[in-house]
Design a protein around this motif. Sequence first.
Motif, PDB file in Angstrom:
ATOM      1  N   GLY A 152      -0.421   3.317   3.410  1.00 24.87           N
ATOM      2  CA  GLY A 152      -0.341   4.156   2.234  1.00 24.87           C
ATOM      3  C   GLY A 152       0.133   5.569   2.487  1.00 24.87           C
ATOM      4  N   SER A 153       0.094   6.027   3.751  1.00 27.99           N
ATOM      5  CA  SER A 153       0.435   7.421   4.040  1.00 27.99           C
ATOM      6  C   SER A 153       1.446   7.604   5.165  1.00 27.99           C
ATOM      7  CB  SER A 153      -0.835   8.210   4.405  1.00 27.99           C
ATOM      8  OG  SER A 153      -1.764   8.196   3.353  1.00 27.99           O
ATOM      9  N   GLU A 154       1.499   6.673   6.105  1.00 25.54           N
ATOM     10  CA  GLU A 154       2.382   6.865   7.256  1.00 25.54           C
ATOM     11  C   GLU A 154       2.782   5.519   7.856  1.00 25.54           C
ATOM     12  OE1 GLU A 154       1.646   9.886  10.653  1.00 25.54           O
ATOM     13  OE2 GLU A 154       1.105   7.945  11.548  1.00 25.54           O
ATOM     14  N   VAL A 183      -0.726   4.281   9.256  1.00 21.18           N
ATOM     15  CA  VAL A 183      -1.742   4.737   8.295  1.00 21.18           C
ATOM     16  C   VAL A 183      -1.357   4.163   6.932  1.00 21.18           C
ATOM     17  CG1 VAL A 183      -2.942   6.699   7.273  1.00 21.18           C
ATOM     18  CG2 VAL A 183      -2.006   6.892   9.593  1.00 21.18           C
ATOM     19  N   SER A 209       0.813  -1.219   0.000  1.00 23.05           N
ATOM     20  CA  SER A 209       0.000   0.000   0.000  1.00 23.05           C
ATOM     21  C   SER A 209       0.844   1.265   0.000  1.00 23.05           C
ATOM     22  CB  SER A 209      -0.936   0.010   1.213  1.00 23.05           C
ATOM     23  OG  SER A 209      -0.194  -0.034   2.424  1.00 23.05           O
ATOM     24  N   TYR A 210       2.161   1.122   0.261  1.00 26.24           N
ATOM     25  CA  TYR A 210       3.035   2.296   0.320  1.00 26.24           C
ATOM     26  C   TYR A 210       3.795   2.532  -0.992  1.00 26.24           C
ATOM     27  CZ  TYR A 210       2.277   2.210   5.372  1.00 26.24           C
ATOM     28  OH  TYR A 210       1.708   2.243   6.624  1.00 26.24           O
ATOM     29  N   SER A 247       5.898  10.077   6.897  1.00 24.21           N
ATOM     30  CA  SER A 247       4.598  10.286   6.262  1.00 24.21           C
ATOM     31  C   SER A 247       4.767  11.059   4.966  1.00 24.21           C
ATOM     32  CB  SER A 247       3.650  11.043   7.203  1.00 24.21           C
ATOM     33  OG  SER A 247       3.970  12.418   7.243  1.00 24.21           O
ATOM     34  N   ASN A 248       3.682  11.156   4.207  1.00 24.00           N
ATOM     35  CA  ASN A 248       3.723  11.865   2.928  1.00 24.00           C
ATOM     36  C   ASN A 248       3.026  13.221   3.008  1.00 24.00           C
ATOM     37  OD1 ASN A 248       1.088  11.039   3.120  1.00 24.00           O
ATOM     38  ND2 ASN A 248       1.024   9.959   1.164  1.00 24.00           N
ATOM     39  N   GLU A 249       2.946  13.794   4.192  1.00 26.72           N
ATOM     40  CA  GLU A 249       2.372  15.119   4.369  1.00 26.72           C
ATOM     41  C   GLU A 249       3.474  16.073   4.814  1.00 26.72           C
ATOM     42  OE1 GLU A 249      -0.979  15.110   6.921  1.00 26.72           O
ATOM     43  OE2 GLU A 249      -2.135  13.668   5.721  1.00 26.72           O
ATOM     44  N   GLN A 304       5.981  14.755  -1.622  1.00 27.68           N
ATOM     45  CA  GLN A 304       5.851  15.327  -0.283  1.00 27.68           C
ATOM     46  C   GLN A 304       6.365  14.306   0.734  1.00 27.68           C
ATOM     47  OE1 GLN A 304       4.259  18.564   0.190  1.00 27.68           O
ATOM     48  NE2 GLN A 304       4.527  18.560  -2.033  1.00 27.68           N
ATOM     49  N   ASP A 342       3.480  12.411  -4.900  1.00 27.51           N
ATOM     50  CA  ASP A 342       3.263  13.859  -4.932  1.00 27.51           C
ATOM     51  C   ASP A 342       4.495  14.629  -4.460  1.00 27.51           C
ATOM     52  OD1 ASP A 342       0.657  13.568  -5.847  1.00 27.51           O
ATOM     53  OD2 ASP A 342      -0.169  13.425  -3.820  1.00 27.51           O
ATOM     54  N   MET A 371       3.509   6.041  -2.221  1.00 29.36           N
ATOM     55  CA  MET A 371       3.378   6.937  -1.078  1.00 29.36           C
ATOM     56  C   MET A 371       3.881   8.348  -1.371  1.00 29.36           C
ATOM     57  SD  MET A 371       4.837   6.264   2.757  1.00 29.36           S
ATOM     58  CE  MET A 371       4.833   7.516   4.044  1.00 29.36           C
TER      59      MET A 371
END
Length: 466
Positions: free
Chosen positions: A405-407, A403, A69-70, A430-432, A78, A76, A73
Amino acid sequence: MEMNQKKSGNAVRFIIPAAVGFLLVVILLGVVVATGNLGQSPEKTLANAFENTFTQSGDAIKDAWGMDSYEDMFEDEQMHIDADLDLSGLGNVAIEFNRDHDRWGMLMGAGYYGISILEANLYMDEEEVRLGIPEWTDYVLYVDFATYDEDIEEFIDMYELEDELAEELRMLGKELQGNGLAETDESLDEAFTQLGDAMLSMWTNAKVGKTDGKMLSVNGKERNCEGYVVTVSAEQTADFFHAYKELYESNEALRNYIDQLAISASGYAVEYEVMLEAFEELEKACAEMGNLQVCCYVYNEVLAQVSFESKEVCVEWNICGGNFPLENTDFTMKYDSEELAFVIERSGYSEGTDYQVQYRIRVDGEELVMEAKYDKDSGDFQFAMEEEDYLSLLTKGNIDRSVPGSEYFITIDTFKVDGEEIFYGDITVSNECGEIEVPEGDLRNALKMTEDDWYEILYEIAYSLY
């Protein structure tokens, strides 16, 4: 003395034809997988075998680590990393790293038993790098990439640096500039397209046919494998390297890209004249090797062995299988029997949620061993690396897919070097991308500062600490 000279000479003779053979095998893999075929059967059968070998192995490894799922990731561009590490009784370090597509920033703090010792802010984009230490000084040091080449020569002359250190600083600048976050140069994309066309031309003109089968070990048993042979003429391979040389001469973006690869890999750039000479040697080596015949053996639509021989070089890649084709595999490149050899061996084990892998790399008698263990359900992992008589590393911990895919959250229980614990702690990825702070203050170009300038800053830091 004669023995040393002979060994050195053999090494030089080994490198050129070995490089040719290795590059051509790599190119073969890439083109066959990318195109999906080289014509009709048996070309199609061989192409499918290459594709199945890598696709099945890649899917199995991703599933073993449970990180499917990553995969996208950071699409974008980020990224956010937050690390809190304890330095085994020497204090603690906190790091916050944020990156977007054209810049990054890192906040660093160090403390000891709750007392803040250092806070620093490092920032970089494609134009400059800045360092601020706000609690210590109002000065902000920076390096301007646009004038780096001139500035570093002025710095070297000002402080009369030794040649070795001066060259390292020159290379550091090139590496930093290479890590700038500018978008990919269109001329570099064009160069890659032209190289791809040259590769495709070479291999689509190659002859692919069947050859005698061979008994090979696959999935723990001796199997009768189908044989195929790909024949590429010396002229075709020489034309490819000639096209590569012409691109290197005419495309500045490609030259810079190759320089950055060399710097990242070895810490040294390759001089322009040396690179051109290397291309010329590769062309000559192609002629000396004659027609290149790559033998490929296939079992159950998957590769079992890839090999080729020239007058002095022998390359053999065995795909021994297991739970997936590349779980157990070895690659050997030999020159003049076993006088000089390069060997990579991968052995693996996977059952239920338990995944283990070991790599052994041997070069001219020296060996590096790397091991990884991972439990997909619990997230527990262990990495180890050992180079005989030189270095050993060990880290243990846990990966929590907090999380998907995201973290994800990494707990490092221990990180040891030569048996001594260096640190432990927690890391969140993470990707944020968070806020990126640009250090502000009295800007000083670090490469143009005199000794008096440095003493002024050091005095201010000492006063702040007092």
